[in-house]
Structure formats: structure tokens, C-alpha cells
Design a protein around this motif. Structure first.
Motif, PDB file in Angstrom:
ATOM      1  N   ALA A   1       0.847  -1.197   0.000  1.00 21.99           N
ATOM      2  CA  ALA A   1       0.000   0.000   0.000  1.00 21.99           C
ATOM      3  C   ALA A   1       0.880   1.243   0.000  1.00 21.99           C
ATOM      4  CB  ALA A   1      -0.929   0.003   1.207  1.00 21.99           C
ATOM      5  N   MET A   2       0.262   2.378  -0.358  1.00 21.72           N
ATOM      6  CA  MET A   2       0.979   3.651  -0.350  1.00 21.72           C
ATOM      7  C   MET A   2       0.726   4.384   0.958  1.00 21.72           C
ATOM      8  SD  MET A   2       0.634   5.227  -4.183  1.00 21.72           S
ATOM      9  CE  MET A   2       1.013   4.273  -5.647  1.00 21.72           C
ATOM     10  N   ALA A   3       1.715   5.117   1.387  1.00 28.13           N
ATOM     11  CA  ALA A   3       1.583   5.868   2.637  1.00 28.13           C
ATOM     12  C   ALA A   3       0.654   7.060   2.482  1.00 28.13           C
ATOM     13  CB  ALA A   3       2.966   6.336   3.108  1.00 28.13           C
ATOM     14  N   VAL A   4       0.506   7.572   1.242  1.00 24.27           N
ATOM     15  CA  VAL A   4      -0.354   8.718   0.950  1.00 24.27           C
ATOM     16  C   VAL A   4      -1.280   8.328  -0.193  1.00 24.27           C
ATOM     17  CG1 VAL A   4      -0.419  11.172   0.387  1.00 24.27           C
ATOM     18  CG2 VAL A   4       1.547  10.230   1.617  1.00 24.27           C
ATOM     19  N   GLU A   5      -2.520   8.792  -0.173  1.00 22.30           N
ATOM     20  CA  GLU A   5      -3.491   8.444  -1.195  1.00 22.30           C
ATOM     21  C   GLU A   5      -3.695   9.598  -2.173  1.00 22.30           C
ATOM     22  OE1 GLU A   5      -7.137   7.260   0.558  1.00 22.30           O
ATOM     23  OE2 GLU A   5      -6.367   5.388   1.374  1.00 22.30           O
ATOM     24  N   SER A   6      -3.970   9.254  -3.424  1.00 23.86           N
ATOM     25  CA  SER A   6      -4.343  10.251  -4.424  1.00 23.86           C
ATOM     26  C   SER A   6      -5.786  10.688  -4.170  1.00 23.86           C
ATOM     27  CB  SER A   6      -4.220   9.672  -5.832  1.00 23.86           C
ATOM     28  OG  SER A   6      -2.888   9.308  -6.124  1.00 23.86           O
ATOM     29  N   VAL A   7      -6.065  11.952  -4.445  1.00 21.25           N
ATOM     30  CA  VAL A   7      -7.414  12.463  -4.217  1.00 21.25           C
ATOM     31  C   VAL A   7      -7.651  13.679  -5.115  1.00 21.25           C
ATOM     32  CG1 VAL A   7      -6.699  13.999  -2.329  1.00 21.25           C
ATOM     33  CG2 VAL A   7      -9.072  13.176  -2.441  1.00 21.25           C
ATOM     34  N   THR A   8      -8.894  13.867  -5.526  1.00 23.72           N
ATOM     35  CA  THR A   8      -9.295  15.051  -6.290  1.00 23.72           C
ATOM     36  C   THR A   8     -10.383  15.773  -5.521  1.00 23.72           C
ATOM     37  OG1 THR A   8      -8.771  14.003  -8.408  1.00 23.72           O
ATOM     38  CG2 THR A   8     -10.239  15.912  -8.465  1.00 23.72           C
ATOM     39  N   VAL A   9     -10.142  17.045  -5.225  1.00 25.84           N
ATOM     40  CA  VAL A   9     -11.101  17.872  -4.491  1.00 25.84           C
ATOM     41  C   VAL A   9     -11.804  18.784  -5.486  1.00 25.84           C
ATOM     42  CG1 VAL A   9     -11.403  19.497  -2.591  1.00 25.84           C
ATOM     43  CG2 VAL A   9      -9.581  17.789  -2.487  1.00 25.84           C
ATOM     44  N   VAL A  10     -13.139  18.876  -5.367  1.00 22.84           N
ATOM     45  CA  VAL A  10     -13.947  19.699  -6.269  1.00 22.84           C
ATOM     46  C   VAL A  10     -14.651  20.771  -5.453  1.00 22.84           C
ATOM     47  CG1 VAL A  10     -15.789  19.708  -7.995  1.00 22.84           C
ATOM     48  CG2 VAL A  10     -14.294  17.706  -7.778  1.00 22.84           C
ATOM     49  N   ALA A  11     -14.650  21.999  -5.942  1.00 21.32           N
ATOM     50  CA  ALA A  11     -15.319  23.106  -5.251  1.00 21.32           C
ATOM     51  C   ALA A  11     -16.819  22.825  -5.172  1.00 21.32           C
ATOM     52  CB  ALA A  11     -15.066  24.411  -5.999  1.00 21.32           C
ATOM     53  N   PRO A  12     -17.428  23.055  -4.008  1.00 22.16           N
ATOM     54  CA  PRO A  12     -18.864  22.756  -3.856  1.00 22.16           C
ATOM     55  C   PRO A  12     -19.761  23.657  -4.684  1.00 22.16           C
ATOM     56  CG  PRO A  12     -18.009  23.873  -1.919  1.00 22.16           C
ATOM     57  CD  PRO A  12     -16.829  23.564  -2.772  1.00 22.16           C
ATOM     58  N   ASP A  13     -19.349  24.887  -4.924  1.00 20.56           N
ATOM     59  CA  ASP A  13     -20.160  25.835  -5.696  1.00 20.56           C
ATOM     60  C   ASP A  13     -19.286  26.497  -6.749  1.00 20.56           C
ATOM     61  OD1 ASP A  13     -22.771  25.782  -4.199  1.00 20.56           O
ATOM     62  OD2 ASP A  13     -21.426  26.376  -2.560  1.00 20.56           O
ATOM     63  N   VAL A  14     -19.691  26.364  -8.014  1.00 21.60           N
ATOM     64  CA  VAL A  14     -18.967  26.966  -9.137  1.00 21.60           C
ATOM     65  C   VAL A  14     -19.945  27.865  -9.880  1.00 21.60           C
ATOM     66  CG1 VAL A  14     -17.597  26.545 -11.194  1.00 21.60           C
ATOM     67  CG2 VAL A  14     -17.538  24.899  -9.310  1.00 21.60           C
ATOM     68  N   LEU A  15     -19.535  29.090 -10.147  1.00 23.00           N
ATOM     69  CA  LEU A  15     -20.423  30.055 -10.779  1.00 23.00           C
ATOM     70  C   LEU A  15     -19.769  30.687 -11.995  1.00 23.00           C
ATOM     71  CD1 LEU A  15     -20.869  30.321  -7.442  1.00 23.00           C
ATOM     72  CD2 LEU A  15     -22.531  32.033  -8.188  1.00 23.00           C
ATOM     73  N   VAL A  16     -20.622  31.180 -12.881  1.00 15.44           N
ATOM     74  CA  VAL A  16     -20.238  32.103 -13.945  1.00 15.44           C
ATOM     75  C   VAL A  16     -21.191  33.287 -13.811  1.00 15.44           C
ATOM     76  CG1 VAL A  16     -20.083  32.524 -16.408  1.00 15.44           C
ATOM     77  CG2 VAL A  16     -19.382  30.312 -15.484  1.00 15.44           C
ATOM     78  N   GLY A  17     -20.674  34.393 -13.315  1.00 17.43           N
ATOM     79  CA  GLY A  17     -21.541  35.526 -13.004  1.00 17.43           C
ATOM     80  C   GLY A  17     -22.480  35.165 -11.864  1.00 17.43           C
ATOM     81  N   ARG A  18     -23.807  35.297 -12.099  1.00 15.77           N
ATOM     82  CA  ARG A  18     -24.809  34.969 -11.083  1.00 15.77           C
ATOM     83  C   ARG A  18     -25.274  33.517 -11.151  1.00 15.77           C
ATOM     84  NH1 ARG A  18     -28.399  39.014  -9.524  1.00 15.77           N
ATOM     85  NH2 ARG A  18     -29.577  37.320  -8.552  1.00 15.77           N
ATOM     86  N   PHE A  19     -24.790  32.779 -12.132  1.00 16.86           N
ATOM     87  CA  PHE A  19     -25.335  31.449 -12.400  1.00 16.86           C
ATOM     88  C   PHE A  19     -24.412  30.354 -11.849  1.00 16.86           C
ATOM     89  CE2 PHE A  19     -26.990  34.286 -15.627  1.00 16.86           C
ATOM     90  CZ  PHE A  19     -28.355  34.004 -15.602  1.00 16.86           C
ATOM     91  N   SER A  20     -25.005  29.431 -11.091  1.00 16.78           N
ATOM     92  CA  SER A  20     -24.244  28.291 -10.576  1.00 16.78           C
ATOM     93  C   SER A  20     -24.339  27.143 -11.572  1.00 16.78           C
ATOM     94  CB  SER A  20     -24.786  27.858  -9.212  1.00 16.78           C
ATOM     95  OG  SER A  20     -26.128  27.414  -9.325  1.00 16.78           O
ATOM     96  N   LEU A  21     -23.255  26.367 -11.671  1.00 15.39           N
ATOM     97  CA  LEU A  21     -23.158  25.300 -12.665  1.00 15.39           C
ATOM     98  C   LEU A  21     -23.622  23.965 -12.078  1.00 15.39           C
ATOM     99  CD1 LEU A  21     -21.443  27.558 -13.914  1.00 15.39           C
ATOM    100  CD2 LEU A  21     -19.806  25.811 -14.628  1.00 15.39           C
ATOM    101  N   SER A  22     -24.289  23.183 -12.923  1.00 16.87           N
ATOM    102  CA  SER A  22     -24.720  21.841 -12.520  1.00 16.87           C
ATOM    103  C   SER A  22     -23.515  20.920 -12.382  1.00 16.87           C
ATOM    104  CB  SER A  22     -25.691  21.260 -13.552  1.00 16.87           C
ATOM    105  OG  SER A  22     -25.006  21.006 -14.774  1.00 16.87           O
ATOM    106  N   LYS A  23     -23.736  19.747 -11.803  1.00 15.49           N
ATOM    107  CA  LYS A  23     -22.668  18.768 -11.633  1.00 15.49           C
ATOM    108  C   LYS A  23     -22.118  18.323 -12.989  1.00 15.49           C
ATOM    109  CE  LYS A  23     -21.671  14.255  -9.572  1.00 15.49           C
ATOM    110  NZ  LYS A  23     -22.240  13.096  -8.818  1.00 15.49           N
ATOM    111  N   GLY A  24     -23.017  18.172 -13.973  1.00 17.64           N
ATOM    112  CA  GLY A  24     -22.577  17.762 -15.299  1.00 17.64           C
ATOM    113  C   GLY A  24     -21.669  18.782 -15.957  1.00 17.64           C
ATOM    114  N   LEU A  25     -21.950  20.056 -15.775  1.00 15.71           N
ATOM    115  CA  LEU A  25     -21.106  21.106 -16.345  1.00 15.71           C
ATOM    116  C   LEU A  25     -19.747  21.146 -15.640  1.00 15.71           C
ATOM    117  CD1 LEU A  25     -23.738  23.958 -16.806  1.00 15.71           C
ATOM    118  CD2 LEU A  25     -22.643  22.623 -18.612  1.00 15.71           C
TER     119      LEU A  25
END
Length: 401
Positions: free
Chosen positions: A173-197
Motif C-alpha cells: 500500500a501507499m503511505a499517501v493516497e491520491s485524491v481530487t477535491v472539487v469546489a462545492p459551488d462553481v459560478l459564472v456571473g450569477r449562475f451556478s453550474l450543474s454537476k454535469g457542467l
């Protein structure tokens, strides 16, 4: 066994193993061919499904894109929400925004972006195999060369499966794990993006670690990696290194660059951008990592649809060719004890499979288009008959002679 050392701590070892077995008899070869025939019939049937459904998918997607282009509403401003556009397919362009930076507490990395990926690699033994078959003293032999290299790998390699585990043992096993963190809220101007976007934001770039001080005595910064070793130029098996990459800069601050500008086509639902279900059948939800007009977005989607269509056509034809080749290989097995006849039969079978696969693929594609575009389907059927007509025209002079 041979061993050698390479720059950077890489090691390489090699050994050869020869396995012998009696030359298979006619009935055994016939049994193997029969098994291949079963696989061939399956591939042959699958090719029809791929080719036929691909044409329906391509036409449905093209119709959905044309429908979307005729309905899309370009937004005048991304900083205000106009209620009259609620529920409509809209287009907008602008920089990405997130509320808080993404942070990795273990390595004290902080960045304003949509995604932050921590990639972990471990220095391990890797086994490579290269085999060749030959006949000697009436036996069929297989000579396998096993080569062992030490390399950086992002997954744990199980050394228990090696031909020679002794001297090539990897940690479990590895001592450290790979991970990807995603911002909970992503916007363009006033509009928040769906999970698919948000999932479409995948332009990862490696984060530069130049100038960062070492975290502690056992972690060294070298060439944009955190090395869990004091000597990164000469690693040992089990050593770990960590790198970071980001996607979709959100524009807060100047590090490591300006905000990522995106172009989006999706359905406006109050202050959110969500998928749009077209009447033609496809879901429309597009994001491009550049500043594009609505017309340019749909042109790119049409081009992507064409590339996918042709890729599946080629894939369907290849499945059919392989299926036919495996199905008729029994004729090659029946004469493989006659070298000259075997070579002629092998060539003939390949030409037969090529001709039949091409003709049947065109007929299947024509069947897929028949309901929607009968004229094009008729032309494809005529084209499919060309190899048969040419073959008959060449056979007629021979009969007369």
C-alpha cells in the motif's frame, strides 16, 4: 539473470524461461478453432448492433443540435437573472468563480480553482514479458523473457504475481493516497453550474512548486514534486512522491494565472444552469474552455458528433471483419498440414472477410438511414453491391475461356 543500474536510481534485471509442450494434434486444433467460431459469431452479431444503432444515434444528435441552435437565447449579461429566460436554453460566456480556495492541509497547498488533484506515485518494481513461439524436436516451445524495472507508478503493483518475486518485492500500500477535491459551488456571473457542467472542466495543469520551502526533514521539494525521501535523485523501492494539478482557475488573486473563461449552453432554472431535454431526444448541456458564440458551440458539437459517428462505423466494420475471420478460420485449420495450400487458403479467407465485412457494413448503415433519408440509403446499397458485381464480371470471362 542479468542486472544493470541506470541514472536516477532506476534498476533493471532480466531472466529467460522456456516452456515446452507437445505439438497439438488435428482434433485439438479443430477444437480451438471451434471456440474461435463461437466468439466470431458473437462479434459478428455485435457489429450489426453497433453499426445500426450508431446511425440512429448520429441522426438523433444532429437533429437535437439543430433544434437547440434554433431555440438558444444568448444572455445579455451574466450578472443579472432575467425571469423571462427561465426554462429556456441559454448561452453565456464568462470567467469561473468559486467562493473559497481549495486546500490540501497535508502539503499546505491552497489555490482558487474548480478542481485540485493530488497525484501520488510510488517507486516500484515493474515486470514486463516478451514471448516468442518456435518448434524444436517436434515440440512447440515458448521462450519468455522477463524484465524487471524500477519505475514511478501511480497504482500499487502486486509483486506476488511476478514470475520471480524474490528480489522484486513491492509494498502492499501507499503511505499517501491520491485524491481530487472539487469546489462545492462553481459560478459564472450569477449562475451556478450543474454537476454535469463541472465535470466537463478537466483541463488539468501541473502546479509549480518552485520556491516552496520543505515541509519537514523527511519531505523534499524537487522538480514540482514532494518527495518522501531525503535523496530524490536516488530513490529506493517504496519511496513516494506527490504532485498537484488544478483545473478551472476561479480568478481570485493572480496565482497561478487569470480566471478560466468558459462558454456554456444549458437550461436556465432560476439562478442555476442545468441540462436541457430536447424534443429530438438528446440532452443539451455543453461547456467549452474558451470564449465561443452560440453558433460556434453548436458547430463544435456537430463536428464531435461526426467524429464519433465515423469512429463507431470503423469500429463496427472491424468487429464484423474479426467476427467473419474467426468464423471461417476452420477452413484454414482443415488444410494447415499442406503449407502451399494453407497460404493460399489464408489469403483467400482474408480477402473474403474483407469483402463481406465491407458490403454488409454498408448495407447495415443504409438500413439505419432508410427511415430518415431513403435517397442516401439507396446510394449506399448500390455502393455495397459494387464488390459483388465486380467479382461476377471477373468470373464470367474465366468461364468463357
Amino acid at each position: 539473470m542479468s542486472a544493470s543500474n541506470y541514472p536516477g536510481g532506476e534498476r533493471r534485471e532480466q531472466h529467460v524461461k522456456v516452456a515446452s509442450q507437445a505439438k497439438p494434434g488435428f482434433l485439438e486444433r479443430l477444437g480451438e478453432t471451434t471456440g474461435g467460431m463461437v466468439v466470431g459469431v458473437g462479434l459478428f452479431a455485435l457489429s450489426f448492433y453497433v453499426l445500426f444503432t450508431n446511425e440512429g444515434r448520429a441522426l438523433r444528435t444532429a437533429s437535437s443540435l439543430d433544434e437547440g441552435l434554433s431555440l438558444v437565447v444568448p444572455l445579455d449579461s451574466i450578472h443579472s437573472v432575467e425571469p423571462q429566460n427561465n426554462g429556456k436554453l441559454v448561452h453565456l460566456s464568462g470567467p469561473l468563480q468559486t467562493f473559497q480556495p481549495l486546500y490540501d492541509p497535508n502539503y499546505r497547498i491552497s489555490i482558487h480553482s474548480v478542481k485540485l488533484k493530488r497525484e501520488v506515485e510510488m517507486y516500484q518494481w515493474v515486470e514486463y514479458q516478451e514471448s516468442r513461439d518456435y518448434e524444436e524436436n517436434g515440440e512447440r516451445k515458448t521462450e519468455t523473457t522477463y524484465t524487471y524495472n524500477t519505475e514511478w507508478k501511480s497504482e500499487v503493483i502486486n509483486s506476488r504475481n511476478f514470475d520471480k518475486e524474490i528480489g522484486h518485492i513491492n509494498p502492499s500500500a501507499m503511505a499517501v493516497e491520491s485524491v481530487t477535491v472539487v469546489a462545492p459551488d462553481v459560478l459564472v456571473g450569477r449562475f451556478s453550474l450543474s454537476k454535469g457542467l463541472v465535470e466537463k472542466i478537466d483541463n488539468f495543469k501541473k502546479l509549480s512548486l518552485v520556491g516552496l520551502p520543505p515541509l519537514d526533514f523527511f519531505v523534499t521539494v524537487h522538480e514540482n514534486y514532494f518527495y518522501h525521501t531525503q535523496n530524490p535523485r536516488h530513490p529506493e523501492v517504496g519511496d513516494v512522491r506527490v504532485s498537484f494539478s488544478y483545473a478551472g482557475l476561479s480568478g481570485e488573486g493572480n496565482y497561478p494565472g487569470p480566471a478560466q473563461v468558459v462558454s456554456i449552453v444549458a437550461r436556465q432554472k432560476d439562478e442555476r444552469l442545468v441540462p436541457y431535454q430536447s424534443k429530438s431526444g438528446d440532452v443539451l448541456e455543453f461547456l467549452y474552455l474558451e470564449d465561443l458564440s452560440a453558433q460556434e458551440v453548436f458547430e463544435k458539437e456537430h463536428q464531435s458528433n461526426k467524429l464519433k459517428t465515423w469512429a463507431l462505423r470503423v469500429g463496427g466494420w472491424l468487429l464484423m471483419f474479426l467476427g467473419i475471420s474467426l468464423t471461417i478460420r476452420i477452413f484454414h485449420t482443415l488444410v494447415d498440414w499442406l503449407p502451399l495450400v494453407r497460404d493460399l487458403v489464408s489469403l483467400g479467407l482474408k480477402l473474403f472477410a474483407l469483402s463481406v465485412a465491407t458490403s454488409l457494413s454498408l448495407v447495415t448503415i443504409a438500413a439505419g438511414w432508410l427511415f430518415y433519408r431513403p435517397l442516401v440509403a439507396s446510394l449506399l446499397v448500390a455502393l455495397a453491391l459494387v464488390p459483388i458485381i465486380l467479382a461476377r464480371s471477373k468470373a464470367s470471362p474465366k468461364k468463357n475461356q
